[in-house]
Design a protein around this motif. Structure first.
Motif, short mmCIF file in Angstrom:
data_model
loop_
_atom_site.label_atom_id
_atom_site.label_comp_id
_atom_site.label_asym_id
_atom_site.label_seq_id
_atom_site.Cartn_x
_atom_site.Cartn_y
_atom_site.Cartn_z
N ILE A 64 26.43 37.60 46.56
CA ILE A 64 27.83 37.69 45.32
C ILE A 64 28.30 39.28 45.77
O ILE A 64 27.82 40.05 44.71
CB ILE A 64 27.29 37.44 44.06
CG1 ILE A 64 26.65 36.17 43.95
CG2 ILE A 64 28.65 37.53 42.91
CD1 ILE A 64 25.99 35.66 42.68
N PRO A 65 29.18 39.52 46.56
CA PRO A 65 29.70 40.79 46.47
C PRO A 65 30.44 41.03 45.33
O PRO A 65 31.09 40.27 44.66
CB PRO A 65 30.78 40.64 47.85
CG PRO A 65 31.16 39.13 47.77
CD PRO A 65 30.00 38.40 47.23
N LEU A 66 30.56 42.51 45.23
CA LEU A 66 31.29 43.06 43.87
C LEU A 66 32.78 43.00 44.25
O LEU A 66 33.17 43.68 45.24
CB LEU A 66 30.64 44.46 43.64
CG LEU A 66 29.24 44.71 43.11
CD1 LEU A 66 28.72 46.02 42.97
CD2 LEU A 66 29.06 43.69 42.04
N PRO A 67 33.61 42.59 43.34
CA PRO A 67 35.04 42.98 43.44
C PRO A 67 35.48 44.60 43.09
O PRO A 67 34.54 45.32 42.50
CB PRO A 67 35.53 41.91 42.33
CG PRO A 67 34.56 41.89 41.36
CD PRO A 67 33.05 42.06 42.19
N ASP A 68 36.52 44.98 43.58
CA ASP A 68 36.91 46.09 43.37
C ASP A 68 38.57 46.28 43.39
O ASP A 68 39.39 46.38 44.07
CB ASP A 68 36.73 47.02 44.51
CG ASP A 68 37.12 48.69 44.02
OD1 ASP A 68 37.62 48.76 42.76
OD2 ASP A 68 36.66 49.62 44.67
N THR A 69 38.94 45.71 41.93
CA THR A 69 40.38 45.40 41.98
C THR A 69 41.16 46.54 41.27
O THR A 69 42.33 46.38 41.19
CB THR A 69 40.65 44.05 40.66
OG1 THR A 69 40.02 44.64 39.46
CG2 THR A 69 39.87 42.98 41.15
N ALA A 101 38.52 47.52 35.05
CA ALA A 101 37.12 47.13 34.54
C ALA A 101 37.64 45.40 34.26
O ALA A 101 36.63 44.64 34.68
CB ALA A 101 36.91 47.83 33.55
N ARG A 102 38.61 45.38 33.44
CA ARG A 102 38.46 43.73 33.02
C ARG A 102 38.73 43.00 34.16
O ARG A 102 37.81 41.95 34.16
CB ARG A 102 39.93 43.65 32.12
CG ARG A 102 40.20 42.31 31.55
CD ARG A 102 41.49 42.17 30.77
NE ARG A 102 41.17 42.81 29.24
CZ ARG A 102 40.38 42.15 28.34
NH1 ARG A 102 39.81 41.02 28.67
NH2 ARG A 102 40.30 42.69 27.23
N ASP A 103 39.36 43.32 35.02
CA ASP A 103 39.65 42.28 36.19
C ASP A 103 38.45 42.06 37.01
O ASP A 103 37.93 40.94 37.54
CB ASP A 103 40.73 42.33 37.14
CG ASP A 103 41.96 42.03 36.55
OD1 ASP A 103 42.19 41.54 35.63
OD2 ASP A 103 43.30 42.72 36.98
N ASP A 104 37.77 43.21 37.40
CA ASP A 104 36.65 43.41 38.11
C ASP A 104 35.29 42.49 37.26
O ASP A 104 34.62 41.85 37.93
CB ASP A 104 35.88 44.56 38.26
CG ASP A 104 36.72 45.55 39.18
OD1 ASP A 104 37.22 45.05 39.99
OD2 ASP A 104 36.43 46.70 39.43
N LEU A 105 35.29 42.81 35.98
CA LEU A 105 34.14 41.98 35.50
C LEU A 105 34.30 40.60 35.14
O LEU A 105 33.66 39.71 35.47
CB LEU A 105 33.82 42.66 33.98
CG LEU A 105 33.29 44.03 34.12
CD1 LEU A 105 33.42 44.90 32.65
CD2 LEU A 105 31.78 44.05 34.51
N ALA A 106 35.69 40.52 34.82
CA ALA A 106 36.02 38.69 34.95
C ALA A 106 35.82 38.20 36.16
O ALA A 106 35.30 36.88 36.25
CB ALA A 106 37.33 38.66 34.32
N GLU A 107 36.17 38.68 37.27
CA GLU A 107 36.03 38.10 38.81
C GLU A 107 34.49 38.07 39.08
O GLU A 107 34.03 37.12 39.60
CB GLU A 107 36.75 39.06 39.77
CG GLU A 107 36.55 38.45 41.28
CD GLU A 107 36.92 37.32 41.36
OE1 GLU A 107 36.37 36.58 42.50
OE2 GLU A 107 37.83 36.82 40.81
N GLN A 108 33.67 38.85 38.44
CA GLN A 108 32.48 38.80 38.79
C GLN A 108 31.88 37.70 38.15
O GLN A 108 30.78 37.17 38.78
CB GLN A 108 31.53 40.13 38.56
CG GLN A 108 30.17 40.19 38.98
CD GLN A 108 29.84 40.20 40.63
OE1 GLN A 108 31.05 40.45 41.17
NE2 GLN A 108 28.89 39.97 40.81
N VAL A 109 32.20 37.54 36.80
CA VAL A 109 31.59 36.24 36.12
C VAL A 109 31.93 35.12 36.74
O VAL A 109 31.36 33.97 36.85
CB VAL A 109 32.07 36.45 34.44
CG1 VAL A 109 31.69 35.09 33.82
CG2 VAL A 109 31.70 37.64 33.76
N ALA A 151 34.23 30.22 33.03
CA ALA A 151 33.98 31.66 33.15
C ALA A 151 34.85 32.48 32.56
O ALA A 151 34.53 33.64 32.09
CB ALA A 151 33.47 31.64 34.73
N ASP A 152 36.05 32.26 33.03
CA ASP A 152 37.18 32.98 32.42
C ASP A 152 37.27 33.22 30.78
O ASP A 152 37.33 34.20 30.39
CB ASP A 152 38.53 32.40 32.89
CG ASP A 152 38.82 32.73 34.36
OD1 ASP A 152 38.17 33.71 34.87
OD2 ASP A 152 39.85 32.27 34.88
#
Length: 191
Positions: free
Chosen positions: A70-75, A78-86, A176-177
């Protein structure tokens, strides 16, 4: 300096590869010590020399494989990164790997010898990865510094594990969202 025996390293790796193949084929029930030994060509005595039981072997094999699953996003925020990771973690739990994760989690709850393997090889790495996202968010002043990364992880990802284990709600992108939005925005209205 401690010398590492190449045969021992090879046997260790063969056991982990065989265990992962068995987990892929039939989950934790398929990964018996007899099956691991037969598949890897490593004796049961050698397996027990390195691990206390099959659950510990399975936890290490699963954790090593999933370290990069599960690679980490880097948008950029923070909101988009954490939401995408969830979303990514939810999708992971919704598939075959999620079922194996649930089997391992349940098994290690009742197995104090295997639990440290599950924490070290799976949970610790995943929590450290989320720590990277949290540190980025802190550096950009996008999250409250009074909230610890441990609390943030539990709030964002704990509900996914609960849904996986209880089956009371689906593990979909929309769900998830909804979970990440509630965790990131809060449950109470602004006053």
């Amino acid at each position: 300096m401690t010398r590492v025996n190449p045969r021992s390293v090879r046997a260790h790796n063969d056991v982990l590869a065989a265990t992962m193949a068995l987990l892929d084929e039939g989950g934790l029930p398929a990964a018996t010590v007899d099956a691991i030994s037969a598949r890897s060509g490593v004796s049961k005595a050698t397996i027990y020399k390195h691990w206390p039981n099959r659950t510990a072997v399975a936890a290490e094999a699963f954790g090593l494989r999933m370290a990069d699953a599960i690679p980490l996003p880097d948008t950029g925020n923070a909101r988009d990164d954490l939401a995408e990771q969830v979303r990514r973690v939810s999708a992971f739990y919704a598939g075959h790997s999620g079922r194996v994760f649930a089997q391992l989690l349940a098994a290690t709850v009742a197995d104090p010898e295997a639990a440290p393997y599950f924490r070290e090889f799976f949970l610790d790495g995943r929590r450290q990865a989320i720590g990277v996202l949290w540190d980025r968010a802190l550096a950009r002043a996008e999250v409250r510094s009074s909230v610890s990364v441990e609390t943030a992880i539990d709030l964002l990802f704990g509900p996914l594990i609960f849904r996986l284990l209880s089956g009371h709600a689906p593990l979909t992108a929309a769900e998830a969202d909804a979970l990440s939005a509630a965790a990131l925005t809060g449950l109470l209205p602004n006053t």
